[in-house]
Design a protein around this motif. Structure first.
Motif, PDB file in Angstrom:
ATOM      1  N   THR A 203      19.117  -1.409 -71.785  1.00  0.00           N
ATOM      2  CA  THR A 203      18.333  -1.659 -72.914  1.00  0.00           C
ATOM      3  C   THR A 203      18.243  -0.401 -73.982  1.00  0.00           C
ATOM      4  O   THR A 203      18.006  -0.568 -75.173  1.00  0.00           O
ATOM      5  CB  THR A 203      16.865  -2.281 -72.629  1.00  0.00           C
ATOM      6  N   THR A 204      18.326   0.735 -73.305  1.00  0.00           N
ATOM      7  CA  THR A 204      18.300   2.056 -74.302  1.00  0.00           C
ATOM      8  C   THR A 204      19.670   2.189 -74.909  1.00  0.00           C
ATOM      9  O   THR A 204      19.642   2.572 -76.157  1.00  0.00           O
ATOM     10  CB  THR A 204      17.865   3.064 -73.609  1.00  0.00           C
ATOM     11  N   TYR A 205      20.860   2.275 -74.070  1.00  0.00           N
ATOM     12  CA  TYR A 205      21.969   2.727 -74.610  1.00  0.00           C
ATOM     13  C   TYR A 205      23.141   1.565 -74.976  1.00  0.00           C
ATOM     14  O   TYR A 205      24.047   2.157 -75.511  1.00  0.00           O
ATOM     15  CB  TYR A 205      22.600   3.409 -73.239  1.00  0.00           C
ATOM     16  N   ALA A 206      23.004   0.536 -74.345  1.00  0.00           N
ATOM     17  CA  ALA A 206      23.993  -0.481 -74.702  1.00  0.00           C
ATOM     18  C   ALA A 206      24.407  -0.693 -76.273  1.00  0.00           C
ATOM     19  O   ALA A 206      25.406  -0.580 -76.688  1.00  0.00           O
ATOM     20  CB  ALA A 206      23.804  -2.078 -74.108  1.00  0.00           C
ATOM     21  N   VAL A 207      23.118  -1.104 -77.026  1.00  0.00           N
ATOM     22  CA  VAL A 207      23.401  -1.236 -78.331  1.00  0.00           C
ATOM     23  C   VAL A 207      23.852   0.044 -79.244  1.00  0.00           C
ATOM     24  O   VAL A 207      24.849   0.150 -80.193  1.00  0.00           O
ATOM     25  CB  VAL A 207      22.009  -1.871 -79.114  1.00  0.00           C
ATOM     26  N   PRO A 208      23.459   1.157 -78.952  1.00  0.00           N
ATOM     27  CA  PRO A 208      23.990   2.416 -79.529  1.00  0.00           C
ATOM     28  C   PRO A 208      25.460   2.663 -79.376  1.00  0.00           C
ATOM     29  O   PRO A 208      26.374   3.184 -80.069  1.00  0.00           O
ATOM     30  CB  PRO A 208      23.292   3.777 -78.964  1.00  0.00           C
ATOM     31  N   CYS A 209      25.860   2.346 -78.041  1.00  0.00           N
ATOM     32  CA  CYS A 209      27.285   2.392 -77.569  1.00  0.00           C
ATOM     33  C   CYS A 209      28.250   1.409 -78.242  1.00  0.00           C
ATOM     34  O   CYS A 209      29.067   1.912 -78.753  1.00  0.00           O
ATOM     35  CB  CYS A 209      27.393   2.355 -76.120  1.00  0.00           C
ATOM     36  N   LEU A 210      27.644   0.305 -78.620  1.00  0.00           N
ATOM     37  CA  LEU A 210      28.404  -0.601 -79.398  1.00  0.00           C
ATOM     38  C   LEU A 210      28.533  -0.257 -80.750  1.00  0.00           C
ATOM     39  O   LEU A 210      29.687  -0.567 -81.265  1.00  0.00           O
ATOM     40  CB  LEU A 210      27.684  -2.143 -79.240  1.00  0.00           C
ATOM     41  N   HIS A 211      27.635   0.309 -81.254  1.00  0.00           N
ATOM     42  CA  HIS A 211      27.509   0.838 -82.721  1.00  0.00           C
ATOM     43  C   HIS A 211      28.662   2.052 -82.848  1.00  0.00           C
ATOM     44  O   HIS A 211      29.623   1.746 -83.633  1.00  0.00           O
ATOM     45  CB  HIS A 211      26.194   1.393 -83.147  1.00  0.00           C
ATOM     46  N   TYR A 212      28.529   2.712 -81.909  1.00  0.00           N
ATOM     47  CA  TYR A 212      29.644   3.916 -81.851  1.00  0.00           C
ATOM     48  C   TYR A 212      30.879   3.424 -81.687  1.00  0.00           C
ATOM     49  O   TYR A 212      32.161   4.053 -82.302  1.00  0.00           O
ATOM     50  CB  TYR A 212      29.230   4.992 -80.573  1.00  0.00           C
ATOM     51  N   ALA A 213      31.156   2.381 -80.607  1.00  0.00           N
ATOM     52  CA  ALA A 213      32.470   1.941 -80.691  1.00  0.00           C
ATOM     53  C   ALA A 213      32.873   1.275 -81.642  1.00  0.00           C
ATOM     54  O   ALA A 213      34.459   1.160 -82.161  1.00  0.00           O
ATOM     55  CB  ALA A 213      32.350   0.783 -79.161  1.00  0.00           C
ATOM     56  N   HIS A 214      32.029   0.413 -82.485  1.00  0.00           N
ATOM     57  CA  HIS A 214      32.537  -0.235 -83.845  1.00  0.00           C
ATOM     58  C   HIS A 214      33.103   0.941 -84.691  1.00  0.00           C
ATOM     59  O   HIS A 214      34.151   0.712 -85.338  1.00  0.00           O
ATOM     60  CB  HIS A 214      31.449  -1.065 -84.426  1.00  0.00           C
ATOM     61  N   TRP A 215      32.426   2.009 -85.089  1.00  0.00           N
ATOM     62  CA  TRP A 215      32.466   3.173 -85.861  1.00  0.00           C
ATOM     63  C   TRP A 215      33.979   3.796 -85.575  1.00  0.00           C
ATOM     64  O   TRP A 215      34.819   4.036 -86.357  1.00  0.00           O
ATOM     65  CB  TRP A 215      31.622   3.929 -85.883  1.00  0.00           C
TER      66      TRP A 215
ATOM     67  N   SER B  81      22.615  12.849 -75.753  1.00  0.00           N
ATOM     68  CA  SER B  81      21.396  13.475 -76.129  1.00  0.00           C
ATOM     69  C   SER B  81      20.906  12.979 -77.586  1.00  0.00           C
ATOM     70  O   SER B  81      19.793  12.870 -77.783  1.00  0.00           O
ATOM     71  CB  SER B  81      21.122  14.870 -76.228  1.00  0.00           C
ATOM     72  N   LEU B  82      21.884  12.739 -78.486  1.00  0.00           N
ATOM     73  CA  LEU B  82      21.638  12.332 -80.032  1.00  0.00           C
ATOM     74  C   LEU B  82      20.648  10.789 -79.861  1.00  0.00           C
ATOM     75  O   LEU B  82      20.160  10.320 -80.720  1.00  0.00           O
ATOM     76  CB  LEU B  82      22.799  12.346 -80.873  1.00  0.00           C
ATOM     77  N   ILE B  83      21.282  10.113 -78.812  1.00  0.00           N
ATOM     78  CA  ILE B  83      20.540   8.613 -78.735  1.00  0.00           C
ATOM     79  C   ILE B  83      19.481   8.612 -77.735  1.00  0.00           C
ATOM     80  O   ILE B  83      18.867   7.643 -77.400  1.00  0.00           O
ATOM     81  CB  ILE B  83      21.688   7.833 -78.484  1.00  0.00           C
ATOM     82  N   ASP B  84      19.327   9.715 -77.013  1.00  0.00           N
ATOM     83  CA  ASP B  84      18.187   9.564 -75.972  1.00  0.00           C
ATOM     84  C   ASP B  84      16.783   9.646 -76.716  1.00  0.00           C
ATOM     85  O   ASP B  84      15.920   8.529 -76.105  1.00  0.00           O
ATOM     86  CB  ASP B  84      17.896  10.778 -75.226  1.00  0.00           C
ATOM     87  N   GLY B  85      16.419  10.287 -77.617  1.00  0.00           N
ATOM     88  CA  GLY B  85      15.135  10.125 -78.269  1.00  0.00           C
ATOM     89  C   GLY B  85      13.950  10.329 -77.443  1.00  0.00           C
ATOM     90  O   GLY B  85      12.676   9.681 -77.672  1.00  0.00           O
ATOM     91  N   GLY B  86      13.976  11.427 -76.565  1.00  0.00           N
ATOM     92  CA  GLY B  86      13.047  11.580 -75.673  1.00  0.00           C
ATOM     93  C   GLY B  86      12.569  10.670 -74.804  1.00  0.00           C
ATOM     94  O   GLY B  86      11.494  10.511 -74.477  1.00  0.00           O
ATOM     95  N   VAL B  87      13.672   9.705 -74.259  1.00  0.00           N
ATOM     96  CA  VAL B  87      13.221   8.567 -73.246  1.00  0.00           C
ATOM     97  C   VAL B  87      12.931   9.062 -72.206  1.00  0.00           C
ATOM     98  O   VAL B  87      13.701  10.055 -71.562  1.00  0.00           O
ATOM     99  CB  VAL B  87      14.343   7.610 -73.258  1.00  0.00           C
ATOM    100  N   ASP B  88      11.915   8.626 -71.342  1.00  0.00           N
ATOM    101  CA  ASP B  88      11.653   9.084 -70.006  1.00  0.00           C
ATOM    102  C   ASP B  88      12.175   8.124 -69.208  1.00  0.00           C
ATOM    103  O   ASP B  88      11.537   7.089 -69.377  1.00  0.00           O
ATOM    104  CB  ASP B  88      10.319   9.567 -70.035  1.00  0.00           C
ATOM    105  N   PHE B  89      12.688   8.176 -68.062  1.00  0.00           N
ATOM    106  CA  PHE B  89      13.375   7.302 -67.077  1.00  0.00           C
ATOM    107  C   PHE B  89      12.645   6.948 -65.870  1.00  0.00           C
ATOM    108  O   PHE B  89      11.958   8.030 -65.339  1.00  0.00           O
ATOM    109  CB  PHE B  89      14.808   7.268 -66.697  1.00  0.00           C
TER     110      PHE B  89
END
Length: 239
Positions: free
Chosen positions: A28-40, A223-231
């Motif tokens: 839920t944290t990384y799927a959407v940012p990766c899709l945006h990056y893949a689009h660009w 690290s640019l899309i982590d946003g300080g996420v604690d797992f």
């Protein structure tokens, strides 16, 4: 028999119960940012030659998603196995650990495409194994090196988008069959926020510029899309 429409619930306990809380957070944290990056990335490559088309754009986007999300899984879920596509057509991108499997699936062209009642099609590769042949209760995924995974333990990362709009929809769901159609379990569906991670790994909101004004994409940096996420701590069900 009428299949009820899928509810658009917030991330529920089912995802963490099936995959483990750490894996659910990674998805839920990384799927959407990766899709945006893949689009660009795909859009940038599209404008570099005059012979490219929507097919080459889609292929580039898919392989970029495989590499970037696969890299995150290896970093965040070291016990999970990333199965990257090979040069042979029809090979899948999956993430598997224990008895669950994650499968990305581009399901449509626009934000208006239905996500319920998708027609079964004659595709090669793992999608045909998800939706084709045999009683619905006995569907299995299978390719070399993958232990049998029941369909109830498959989580589809579904998304819709195109070259002009970028990513317009994304969700996580478990599939089931009804006749010759694919549906999503009503109580196993999570709508993802497509605005998450649009910056820096996505073009600004609104229609994406098409050649020649697409800026070069930034370097991919987790690290640019982590946003300080604690797992949460990994459990026996986590990758």
């Amino acid at each position: 028999m009428t299949i009820p429409a899928t509810s658009e619930a917030a991330p529920g306990d089912w995802l963490g119960t099936l995959l483990g809380p750490r894996t659910a957070r990674v998805l839920t944290t990384y799927a959407v940012p990766c899709l945006h990056y893949a689009h660009w990335q795909a859009l940038w490559r599209f404008r570099l030659a005059d012979w490219t088309n929507d097919t080459t754009y889609g292929t580039d986007r898919y392989h970029c998603l495989c590499e970037t999300f696969g890299r995150i899984v290896k970093d965040r879920l070291p016990r999970a196995k990333v199965h990257l596509p090979t040069d042979r057509l029809g090979t899948p991108f999956t993430v598997v650990s224990g008895n669950w499997l994650i499968y990305p699936w581009r399901y449509g062209r626009t934000r208006d495409d239905r996500h319920q009642g998708l027609a079964v099609t004659d595709e090669t590769g793992i999608r045909s194994r998800i939706v084709g042949g045999g009683p619905p209760g006995q569907q299995m995924l299978d390719y070399e090196g993958l232990p049998p995974v029941p369909l109830s333990n498959v989580v589809v990362l579904g998304w819709a988008g195109n070259r002009h709009e970028g990513l317009v929809r994304a969700f996580l769901a478990t599939p089931h069959l009804h006749g010759d159609l694919v549906y999503w379990h009503e109580d196993r569906f999570v709508e993802l926020d497509v605005e998450a991670g649009r910056h820096p790994y996505g073009l600004p909101s609104g229609p994406s510029p098409v050649e020649p004004d697409v800026p070069p994409p930034p370097e991919f940096d987790i690290s640019l899309i982590d946003g300080g996420v604690d797992f949460p701590e990994s459990t026996g069900t986590d990758g």
